[in-house]
Enzyme design. Sequence first.
Site, PDB file in Angstrom:
ATOM      1  N   GLU A  88       0.818  -1.201   0.000  1.00 17.87           N
ATOM      2  CA  GLU A  88       0.000   0.000   0.000  1.00 17.87           C
ATOM      3  C   GLU A  88       0.854   1.253   0.000  1.00 17.87           C
ATOM      4  OE1 GLU A  88      -3.783  -1.001   2.663  1.00 17.87           O
ATOM      5  OE2 GLU A  88      -1.909  -1.799   3.392  1.00 17.87           O
ATOM      6  N   CYS A 101       3.320   8.399   1.243  1.00 18.39           N
ATOM      7  CA  CYS A 101       3.952   7.485   2.194  1.00 18.39           C
ATOM      8  C   CYS A 101       4.126   6.157   1.472  1.00 18.39           C
ATOM      9  CB  CYS A 101       3.024   7.355   3.404  1.00 18.39           C
ATOM     10  SG  CYS A 101       3.600   6.213   4.647  1.00 18.39           S
ATOM     11  N   CYS A 108       6.922  -7.079   7.612  1.00 14.50           N
ATOM     12  CA  CYS A 108       8.019  -6.437   8.357  1.00 14.50           C
ATOM     13  C   CYS A 108       8.444  -7.353   9.492  1.00 14.50           C
ATOM     14  CB  CYS A 108       7.535  -5.099   8.928  1.00 14.50           C
ATOM     15  SG  CYS A 108       8.811  -4.202   9.846  1.00 14.50           S
ATOM     16  N   CYS A 112       7.423  -4.516  16.218  1.00 16.30           N
ATOM     17  CA  CYS A 112       6.969  -3.521  17.191  1.00 16.30           C
ATOM     18  C   CYS A 112       5.559  -3.906  17.659  1.00 16.30           C
ATOM     19  CB  CYS A 112       6.962  -2.124  16.578  1.00 16.30           C
ATOM     20  SG  CYS A 112       8.595  -1.591  16.060  1.00 16.30           S
ATOM     21  N   CYS A 115       2.305  -2.103  16.319  1.00 15.17           N
ATOM     22  CA  CYS A 115       2.193  -1.822  14.886  1.00 15.17           C
ATOM     23  C   CYS A 115       1.489  -2.933  14.131  1.00 15.17           C
ATOM     24  CB  CYS A 115       3.586  -1.585  14.291  1.00 15.17           C
ATOM     25  SG  CYS A 115       3.530  -1.221  12.535  1.00 15.17           S
ATOM     26  N   CYS A 329      -1.186   6.031  10.134  1.00 16.01           N
ATOM     27  CA  CYS A 329       0.099   5.437  10.514  1.00 16.01           C
ATOM     28  C   CYS A 329      -0.107   4.094  11.189  1.00 16.01           C
ATOM     29  CB  CYS A 329       0.821   6.308  11.536  1.00 16.01           C
ATOM     30  SG  CYS A 329       1.271   7.875  10.913  1.00 16.01           S
TER      31      CYS A 329
HETATM   32  N1  SAH Z   1       9.845   0.733  10.077  1.00 13.01           N
HETATM   33  C1  SAH Z   1       9.987   2.157  10.037  1.00 13.01           C
HETATM   34  C2  SAH Z   1       9.003   2.866   9.135  1.00 13.01           C
HETATM   35  C3  SAH Z   1       7.555   2.433   9.118  1.00 13.01           C
HETATM   36  S1  SAH Z   1       6.471   2.858  10.421  1.00 13.01           S
HETATM   37  C4  SAH Z   1       9.951   2.725  11.440  1.00 13.01           C
HETATM   38  O1  SAH Z   1       9.755   1.965  12.372  1.00 13.01           O
HETATM   39  O2  SAH Z   1      10.189   3.905  11.607  1.00 13.01           O
HETATM   40  C5  SAH Z   1       6.154   4.556  10.368  1.00 13.01           C
HETATM   41  C6  SAH Z   1       5.794   5.115  11.755  1.00 13.01           C
HETATM   42  O3  SAH Z   1       4.454   4.749  12.164  1.00 13.01           O
HETATM   43  C7  SAH Z   1       6.723   4.586  12.837  1.00 13.01           C
HETATM   44  O4  SAH Z   1       7.126   5.614  13.691  1.00 13.01           O
HETATM   45  C8  SAH Z   1       5.815   3.614  13.566  1.00 13.01           C
HETATM   46  O5  SAH Z   1       6.286   3.350  14.849  1.00 13.01           O
HETATM   47  C9  SAH Z   1       4.496   4.333  13.508  1.00 13.01           C
HETATM   48  N2  SAH Z   1       3.309   3.536  13.858  1.00 13.01           N
HETATM   49  C10 SAH Z   1       3.167   2.199  13.780  1.00 13.01           C
HETATM   50  N3  SAH Z   1       1.939   1.829  14.211  1.00 13.01           N
HETATM   51  C11 SAH Z   1       1.288   2.952  14.553  1.00 13.01           C
HETATM   52  C12 SAH Z   1      -0.018   3.233  15.032  1.00 13.01           C
HETATM   53  N4  SAH Z   1      -0.913   2.266  15.211  1.00 13.01           N
HETATM   54  N5  SAH Z   1      -0.353   4.518  15.275  1.00 13.01           N
HETATM   55  C13 SAH Z   1       0.529   5.515  15.035  1.00 13.01           C
HETATM   56  N6  SAH Z   1       1.765   5.317  14.568  1.00 13.01           N
HETATM   57  C14 SAH Z   1       2.161   4.052  14.327  1.00 13.01           C
END
Ligand code: SAH
Length: 339
Positions: A88, A101, A108, A112, A115, A329
């Site tokens: 996406e 984006c 991945c 985390c 996420c 995000c």
């Molecule tokens: N892997 C990279 C880039 C992708 S995530 C990274 O970790 O930076 C892009 C951003 O979205 C990251 O800061 C991630 O922690 C955040 N993110 C992930 N899940 C989220 C959520 N449910 N709400 C808000 N931000 C989130």
Amino acid sequence: MNIYGLTLEEIEELFLSLGSKKFHAMQLFSWLYEKRVESFDEMSDIKKDIISKLKESYSIDRLKIVDVQEDIDVCKYLFELSDHEHIEAVLMKHDYGNSICVSSQVGCNMGCKFCESGRRKKVRNLETYEMVLQILMIEKLLGERISHVVVMGIGEPFDNYDNLIKFFKIINHPKGLAIGARHITVSTCGLVPKILEFSDFPLQINLAISLHAPNNEIRDKIMPINKAYPLEELIPALKTYLNKTNRRLTFEYIMLDGINDSEECALELAKLVKDINCYINLIPYNETNNIEFKRTKTVQIMRFYDILKKNRVSVTIRREFGGKIDAACGQLRSKKEDL
Ligand code: SAH
């Protein structure tokens, strides 16, 4: 191999290897990114025999867009790749331009806890062309230029470093997509060796770090990567990056209710970044059905913000986009492939 995955230098080498001249590379680049033709046959100033050799080894195929979900100033595109995987990209319309984006991997592996994207393990890295085409195809559909790119979709970009660097070279090149380096941002959860490598990369691309915690204890609980690269390794690497590049960092900090949003956390965070040239982007957490974390209440976000301000930290609260269409995000996870 796909022609959209080659940098100008690589196309030059290709022309030399085909017994042709280097300068034709610029012509090909211009057919792809200025005139935007969709077949080799339209490249009228390149010799027929070279065209047929190109066709033998390279495809000029684009991706398939299989779904588009629109909201007022945000739009989510679902792409199908040639092996039928899906990725996406999200378009956001700002007053300063259009930003995209982009995703960097299918799935991945960073794991985390908060996420959604990481619930599906990495299937593979995206090829360079698959990243370039996310932008090129959305520009075509939209009929407008994309001025800003953030690599913050699905995947950990620094876990796909070589393809990422080629992607930057292509989209930044004045004869490529001509997106200014300062309009490009890459976000990483903190792969220290790659941060160090990136500090020697000559383009002035912005670096964002997903910090999300002021200390190892909390970070360990929500980001497994912190066990491999704890703060005592991450912070010095960032200082090295800043010394070498003379730039400013962004720290992303998701506000998770009861986890990392206390006033003590704010103070500890202010201390942690005290002598780092950075600003902190507080991100209201987007709740998802599958993960139990809750978003911090707005008053508490404001309190956290104030403490940082009082301690002279530059801080902003991220504007929210795309909540309605699951394009926010961390919510990029195609329902098509839901497990
Ligand atoms: N892997 C990279 C880039 C992708 S995530 C990274 O970790 O930076 C892009 C951003 O979205 C990251 O800061 C991630 O922690 C955040 N993110 C992930 N899940 C989220 C959520 N449910 N709400 C808000 N931000 C989130």
